[in-house]
Design a protein around this motif. Sequence first.
Motif, mmCIF file in Angstrom:
data_model
loop_
_atom_site.group_PDB
_atom_site.id
_atom_site.type_symbol
_atom_site.label_atom_id
_atom_site.label_comp_id
_atom_site.label_asym_id
_atom_site.label_seq_id
_atom_site.Cartn_x
_atom_site.Cartn_y
_atom_site.Cartn_z
ATOM 1 N N SER A 1 -15.196 16.611 18.780
ATOM 2 C CA SER A 1 -13.993 17.432 18.911
ATOM 3 C C SER A 1 -12.731 16.669 18.536
ATOM 4 N N ALA A 2 -12.788 15.348 18.567
ATOM 5 C CA ALA A 2 -11.660 14.521 18.147
ATOM 6 C C ALA A 2 -11.878 13.971 16.740
ATOM 7 N N ALA A 3 -13.098 13.497 16.479
ATOM 8 C CA ALA A 3 -13.374 12.855 15.191
ATOM 9 C C ALA A 3 -13.239 13.812 14.019
ATOM 10 N N LYS A 4 -13.725 15.031 14.179
ATOM 11 C CA LYS A 4 -13.689 15.970 13.063
ATOM 12 C C LYS A 4 -12.267 16.299 12.624
ATOM 13 N N PRO A 5 -11.371 16.714 13.546
ATOM 14 C CA PRO A 5 -9.998 16.976 13.085
ATOM 15 C C PRO A 5 -9.270 15.722 12.628
ATOM 16 N N ALA A 6 -9.573 14.570 13.245
ATOM 17 C CA ALA A 6 -8.926 13.328 12.818
ATOM 18 C C ALA A 6 -9.337 12.973 11.398
ATOM 19 N N ASP A 7 -10.626 13.089 11.107
ATOM 20 C CA ASP A 7 -11.097 12.771 9.761
ATOM 21 C C ASP A 7 -10.561 13.765 8.736
ATOM 22 N N GLU A 8 -10.544 15.043 9.100
ATOM 23 C CA GLU A 8 -10.000 16.040 8.176
ATOM 24 C C GLU A 8 -8.529 15.763 7.879
ATOM 25 N N ALA A 9 -7.779 15.391 8.926
ATOM 26 C CA ALA A 9 -6.364 15.066 8.731
ATOM 27 C C ALA A 9 -6.209 13.824 7.860
ATOM 28 N N THR A 10 -7.110 12.867 8.049
ATOM 29 C CA THR A 10 -7.054 11.637 7.257
ATOM 30 C C THR A 10 -7.285 11.922 5.778
ATOM 31 N N TYR A 11 -8.326 12.696 5.481
ATOM 32 C CA TYR A 11 -8.611 13.005 4.077
ATOM 33 C C TYR A 11 -7.451 13.760 3.437
ATOM 34 N N GLN A 12 -6.887 14.716 4.157
ATOM 35 C CA GLN A 12 -5.768 15.478 3.616
ATOM 36 C C GLN A 12 -4.543 14.586 3.415
ATOM 37 N N PHE A 13 -4.296 13.712 4.375
ATOM 38 C CA PHE A 13 -3.174 12.772 4.300
ATOM 39 C C PHE A 13 -3.318 11.867 3.074
ATOM 40 N N LEU A 14 -4.519 11.322 2.878
ATOM 41 C CA LEU A 14 -4.741 10.426 1.749
ATOM 42 C C LEU A 14 -4.665 11.173 0.422
ATOM 43 N N GLN A 15 -5.208 12.370 0.381
ATOM 44 C CA GLN A 15 -5.118 13.152 -0.851
ATOM 45 C C GLN A 15 -3.668 13.504 -1.193
ATOM 46 N N THR A 16 -2.887 13.782 -0.166
ATOM 47 C CA THR A 16 -1.474 14.127 -0.385
ATOM 48 C C THR A 16 -0.681 12.940 -0.899
ATOM 49 N N HIS A 17 -0.899 11.772 -0.301
ATOM 50 C CA HIS A 17 -0.037 10.621 -0.596
ATOM 51 C C HIS A 17 -0.602 9.676 -1.653
ATOM 52 N N VAL B 1 0.846 -1.185 0.000
ATOM 53 C CA VAL B 1 0.000 0.000 0.000
ATOM 54 C C VAL B 1 0.887 1.243 0.000
ATOM 55 N N ASP B 2 0.337 2.335 -0.508
ATOM 56 C CA ASP B 2 1.111 3.568 -0.612
ATOM 57 C C ASP B 2 1.051 4.419 0.647
ATOM 58 N N ALA B 3 0.026 4.208 1.463
ATOM 59 C CA ALA B 3 -0.127 4.960 2.704
ATOM 60 C C ALA B 3 -1.158 4.232 3.571
ATOM 61 N N ALA B 4 -1.066 4.436 4.882
ATOM 62 C CA ALA B 4 -1.994 3.765 5.800
ATOM 63 C C ALA B 4 -2.379 4.699 6.934
ATOM 64 N N VAL B 5 -3.628 4.543 7.392
ATOM 65 C CA VAL B 5 -4.149 5.303 8.523
ATOM 66 C C VAL B 5 -4.729 4.322 9.531
ATOM 67 N N SER B 6 -4.332 4.476 10.786
ATOM 68 C CA SER B 6 -4.822 3.610 11.863
ATOM 69 C C SER B 6 -5.554 4.457 12.894
ATOM 70 N N TYR B 7 -6.839 4.156 13.083
ATOM 71 C CA TYR B 7 -7.619 4.785 14.144
ATOM 72 C C TYR B 7 -7.690 3.832 15.335
ATOM 73 N N TYR B 8 -7.204 4.298 16.472
ATOM 74 C CA TYR B 8 -7.243 3.566 17.750
ATOM 75 C C TYR B 8 -7.073 2.053 17.582
ATOM 76 N N GLY B 9 -5.998 1.706 16.874
ATOM 77 C CA GLY B 9 -5.698 0.299 16.655
ATOM 78 C C GLY B 9 -5.368 -0.415 17.961
ATOM 79 N N VAL B 10 -5.861 -1.618 18.117
ATOM 80 C CA VAL B 10 -5.601 -2.409 19.324
ATOM 81 C C VAL B 10 -4.447 -3.373 19.060
ATOM 82 N N GLY B 11 -3.671 -3.656 20.095
ATOM 83 C CA GLY B 11 -2.585 -4.617 19.955
ATOM 84 C C GLY B 11 -1.438 -4.132 19.098
#
Length: 230
Positions: free
Chosen positions: A212-228, A135-145
Amino acid sequence: MGFNEVVKLSDGEMKCYASGSQDESTPAVIVIQEIFGVNANIRATTDRLAAAGFRAVAPDLFWRLRPGVVLDPEQPDARAEAMQLAQRYGDDIDQGIADLAVLVAALRERHSKVGMVGYCLGGRVAFLGWLRLDVDAAVSYYGVGIAPLLEDMDAPEKPLLMHLGADDPLNPPQVQGAIAERLAREAQADVRVYEGAGHAFARLAASTYVESAAKPADEATYQFLQTHLG
Protein backbone atom coordinates in the motif's frame (compact mmCIF):
# COMPACT_ATOMS: atom_id res chain seq x y z
CA MET A 1 23.44 -12.00 -12.63
CA GLY A 2 26.43 -10.26 -11.03
CA PHE A 3 28.27 -7.08 -11.92
CA ASN A 4 28.44 -6.37 -15.64
CA GLU A 5 29.95 -2.88 -15.90
CA VAL A 6 33.05 -1.16 -14.55
CA VAL A 7 33.75 2.48 -13.73
CA LYS A 8 37.46 3.26 -13.85
CA LEU A 9 38.66 5.57 -11.09
CA SER A 10 42.11 7.04 -10.54
CA ASP A 11 42.94 4.42 -7.91
CA GLY A 12 40.85 1.41 -8.85
CA GLU A 13 37.64 0.14 -10.38
CA MET A 14 34.08 0.33 -9.09
CA LYS A 15 31.92 -2.44 -10.49
CA CYS A 16 28.24 -1.93 -11.22
CA TYR A 17 25.16 -3.87 -12.16
CA ALA A 18 23.60 -2.14 -15.18
CA SER A 19 20.45 -2.72 -17.19
CA GLY A 20 18.59 -0.95 -19.97
CA SER A 21 19.32 0.81 -23.23
CA GLN A 22 22.64 2.56 -23.74
CA ASP A 23 21.19 4.78 -26.44
CA GLU A 24 22.18 8.42 -26.10
CA SER A 25 18.54 9.50 -25.94
CA THR A 26 17.86 7.24 -22.94
CA PRO A 27 18.17 8.97 -19.57
CA ALA A 28 20.31 7.27 -16.94
CA VAL A 29 19.39 6.55 -13.34
CA ILE A 30 21.96 5.63 -10.70
CA VAL A 31 20.48 3.17 -8.20
CA ILE A 32 22.07 3.49 -4.76
CA GLN A 33 22.03 0.37 -2.63
CA GLU A 34 20.90 -0.25 0.92
CA ILE A 35 23.47 -1.39 3.47
CA PHE A 36 23.22 -4.94 2.11
CA GLY A 37 25.09 -4.32 -1.13
CA VAL A 38 24.05 -4.80 -4.74
CA ASN A 39 21.93 -7.80 -3.86
CA ALA A 40 18.91 -9.42 -5.54
CA ASN A 41 16.60 -6.62 -4.40
CA ILE A 42 18.80 -3.87 -5.84
CA ARG A 43 19.34 -5.77 -9.08
CA ALA A 44 15.59 -6.30 -9.42
CA THR A 45 15.00 -2.62 -8.71
CA THR A 46 17.55 -1.75 -11.38
CA ASP A 47 15.85 -4.04 -13.89
CA ARG A 48 12.46 -2.47 -13.14
CA LEU A 49 13.82 1.00 -13.85
CA ALA A 50 15.34 -0.28 -17.07
CA ALA A 51 11.95 -1.70 -18.06
CA ALA A 52 10.46 1.75 -17.40
CA GLY A 53 12.74 3.24 -20.04
CA PHE A 54 15.95 4.18 -18.24
CA ARG A 55 19.57 3.08 -18.34
CA ALA A 56 19.81 1.97 -14.71
CA VAL A 57 23.18 1.50 -13.02
CA ALA A 58 23.75 0.22 -9.47
CA PRO A 59 27.34 0.85 -8.29
CA ASP A 60 29.08 -1.22 -5.63
CA LEU A 61 29.34 1.46 -2.92
CA PHE A 62 31.49 -0.73 -0.66
CA TRP A 63 34.11 -1.55 -3.28
CA ARG A 64 36.87 0.15 -1.27
CA LEU A 65 35.92 -1.80 1.85
CA ARG A 66 34.99 -5.22 0.51
CA PRO A 67 34.21 -5.51 -3.19
CA GLY A 68 31.15 -7.41 -4.27
CA VAL A 69 29.23 -7.43 -0.99
CA VAL A 70 25.90 -9.23 -1.40
CA LEU A 71 23.91 -9.75 1.81
CA ASP A 72 20.40 -11.02 2.42
CA PRO A 73 18.49 -8.66 4.76
CA GLU A 74 16.20 -11.56 5.72
CA GLN A 75 19.14 -13.30 7.39
CA PRO A 76 19.65 -12.03 10.98
CA ASP A 77 23.43 -12.43 10.90
CA ALA A 78 23.69 -10.22 7.80
CA ARG A 79 22.62 -7.05 9.60
CA ALA A 80 25.66 -6.75 11.88
CA GLU A 81 28.04 -7.09 8.94
CA ALA A 82 26.01 -4.65 6.86
CA MET A 83 25.89 -2.09 9.67
CA GLN A 84 29.66 -2.26 10.10
CA LEU A 85 30.23 -1.71 6.39
CA ALA A 86 27.76 1.18 6.34
CA GLN A 87 29.49 2.81 9.30
CA ARG A 88 32.88 2.57 7.64
CA TYR A 89 31.45 3.92 4.39
CA GLY A 90 29.86 6.82 6.24
CA ASP A 91 33.14 7.61 7.99
CA ASP A 92 34.58 8.53 4.59
CA ILE A 93 31.43 9.71 2.83
CA ASP A 94 33.32 12.39 0.90
CA GLN A 95 35.30 9.65 -0.85
CA GLY A 96 32.09 7.80 -1.62
CA ILE A 97 30.53 10.91 -3.14
CA ALA A 98 33.70 11.54 -5.14
CA ASP A 99 33.47 8.00 -6.57
CA LEU A 100 29.87 8.63 -7.59
CA ALA A 101 30.84 11.93 -9.22
CA VAL A 102 33.04 9.93 -11.61
CA LEU A 103 30.10 7.66 -12.43
CA VAL A 104 27.82 10.66 -13.03
CA ALA A 105 30.39 12.19 -15.37
CA ALA A 106 30.81 8.91 -17.26
CA LEU A 107 27.06 8.58 -17.75
CA ARG A 108 26.78 12.19 -18.91
CA GLU A 109 29.19 11.42 -21.74
CA ARG A 110 26.55 9.20 -23.32
CA HIS A 111 23.11 9.83 -21.82
CA SER A 112 20.82 12.83 -22.17
CA LYS A 113 20.19 13.27 -18.44
CA VAL A 114 21.22 11.59 -15.20
CA GLY A 115 19.14 10.98 -12.10
CA MET A 116 19.65 9.15 -8.83
CA VAL A 117 17.45 6.89 -6.67
CA GLY A 118 18.58 5.57 -3.30
CA TYR A 119 17.27 3.39 -0.49
CA CYS A 120 18.11 3.49 3.25
CA LEU A 121 21.84 4.27 3.27
CA GLY A 122 21.35 4.95 -0.41
CA GLY A 123 18.53 7.33 0.44
CA ARG A 124 21.01 9.44 2.37
CA VAL A 125 23.55 9.18 -0.44
CA ALA A 126 20.90 10.20 -2.99
CA PHE A 127 20.08 13.23 -0.85
CA LEU A 128 23.77 14.12 -0.77
CA GLY A 129 23.85 13.58 -4.51
CA TRP A 130 21.01 16.08 -4.85
CA LEU A 131 23.05 18.56 -2.83
CA ARG A 132 26.49 17.95 -4.25
CA LEU A 133 26.49 16.06 -7.55
CA ASP A 134 25.68 16.99 -11.13
CA VAL A 135 22.40 15.08 -11.31
CA ASP A 136 19.19 16.37 -12.85
CA ALA A 137 16.86 14.88 -10.24
CA ALA A 138 17.05 12.68 -7.14
CA VAL A 139 14.75 10.34 -5.23
CA SER A 140 15.36 9.29 -1.62
CA TYR A 141 13.53 6.34 -0.09
CA TYR A 142 13.61 6.33 3.73
CA GLY A 143 17.06 7.85 3.83
CA VAL A 144 18.84 7.60 7.18
CA GLY A 145 20.77 10.46 8.74
CA ILE A 146 19.06 13.16 6.69
CA ALA A 147 18.23 15.58 9.51
CA PRO A 148 21.85 16.67 10.24
CA LEU A 149 22.28 17.50 6.56
CA LEU A 150 19.47 20.06 6.76
CA GLU A 151 21.50 22.45 8.91
CA ASP A 152 22.80 25.33 6.82
CA MET A 153 21.69 23.44 3.70
CA ASP A 154 22.10 25.30 0.42
CA ALA A 155 19.40 23.56 -1.60
CA PRO A 156 19.90 23.29 -5.35
CA GLU A 157 17.14 24.18 -7.81
CA LYS A 158 16.91 20.66 -9.23
CA PRO A 159 13.96 18.48 -8.15
CA LEU A 160 13.91 16.10 -5.20
CA LEU A 161 11.34 13.46 -4.25
CA MET A 162 11.52 11.88 -0.80
CA HIS A 163 9.54 8.89 0.49
CA LEU A 164 9.23 8.15 4.22
CA GLY A 165 7.32 5.51 6.16
CA ALA A 166 5.25 6.97 8.99
CA ASP A 167 6.26 4.09 11.28
CA ASP A 168 9.96 4.02 10.41
CA PRO A 169 11.97 3.71 13.66
CA LEU A 170 15.04 5.07 11.88
CA ASN A 171 13.08 8.19 10.99
CA PRO A 172 10.83 8.81 14.00
CA PRO A 173 8.08 11.45 13.91
CA GLN A 174 10.29 14.29 15.13
CA VAL A 175 12.82 13.57 12.40
CA GLN A 176 10.11 13.34 9.75
CA GLY A 177 8.74 16.65 10.98
CA ALA A 178 12.13 18.34 10.76
CA ILE A 179 12.66 17.05 7.23
CA ALA A 180 9.19 18.06 6.06
CA GLU A 181 9.43 21.50 7.67
CA ARG A 182 12.79 22.32 6.11
CA LEU A 183 12.02 20.98 2.66
CA ALA A 184 8.62 22.69 2.59
CA ARG A 185 10.62 25.86 1.94
CA GLU A 186 11.94 24.38 -1.29
CA ALA A 187 9.42 24.43 -4.14
CA GLN A 188 11.42 21.81 -6.02
CA ALA A 189 11.27 19.30 -3.13
CA ASP A 190 8.39 16.91 -2.50
CA VAL A 191 8.24 14.89 0.74
CA ARG A 192 5.69 12.07 0.98
CA VAL A 193 4.92 10.11 4.15
CA TYR A 194 3.11 6.76 3.95
CA GLU A 195 0.88 5.62 6.77
CA GLY A 196 1.19 2.02 7.91
CA ALA A 197 4.70 1.71 6.48
CA GLY A 198 7.99 1.28 8.28
CA HIS A 199 11.58 1.21 7.14
CA ALA A 200 12.38 -0.54 3.84
CA PHE A 201 8.72 -0.63 2.84
CA ALA A 202 9.70 -0.73 -0.85
CA ARG A 203 12.29 -3.52 -0.55
CA LEU A 204 11.18 -6.12 -3.07
CA ALA A 205 10.34 -9.66 -1.96
CA ALA A 206 11.04 -8.81 1.69
CA SER A 207 9.18 -9.15 4.97
CA THR A 208 9.31 -5.34 5.31
CA TYR A 209 7.52 -4.76 1.99
CA VAL A 210 4.24 -2.82 2.29
CA GLU A 211 2.37 -2.81 -1.00
CA SER A 212 0.00 0.00 0.00
CA ALA A 213 3.02 2.29 0.38
CA ALA A 214 5.49 0.80 -2.10
CA LYS A 215 3.16 0.80 -5.08
CA PRO A 216 2.21 4.51 -4.99
CA ALA A 217 5.78 5.47 -4.04
CA ASP A 218 7.22 3.58 -6.99
CA GLU A 219 4.59 4.94 -9.37
CA ALA A 220 5.37 8.47 -8.18
CA THR A 221 9.08 7.80 -8.62
CA TYR A 222 8.72 6.60 -12.21
CA GLN A 223 6.52 9.56 -13.10
CA PHE A 224 8.91 11.98 -11.38
CA LEU A 225 11.91 10.57 -13.25
CA GLN A 226 10.09 10.54 -16.57
CA THR A 227 9.04 14.16 -16.06
CA HIS A 228 12.46 15.48 -15.06
CA LEU A 229 14.74 13.21 -17.08
CA GLY A 230 12.62 12.47 -20.12
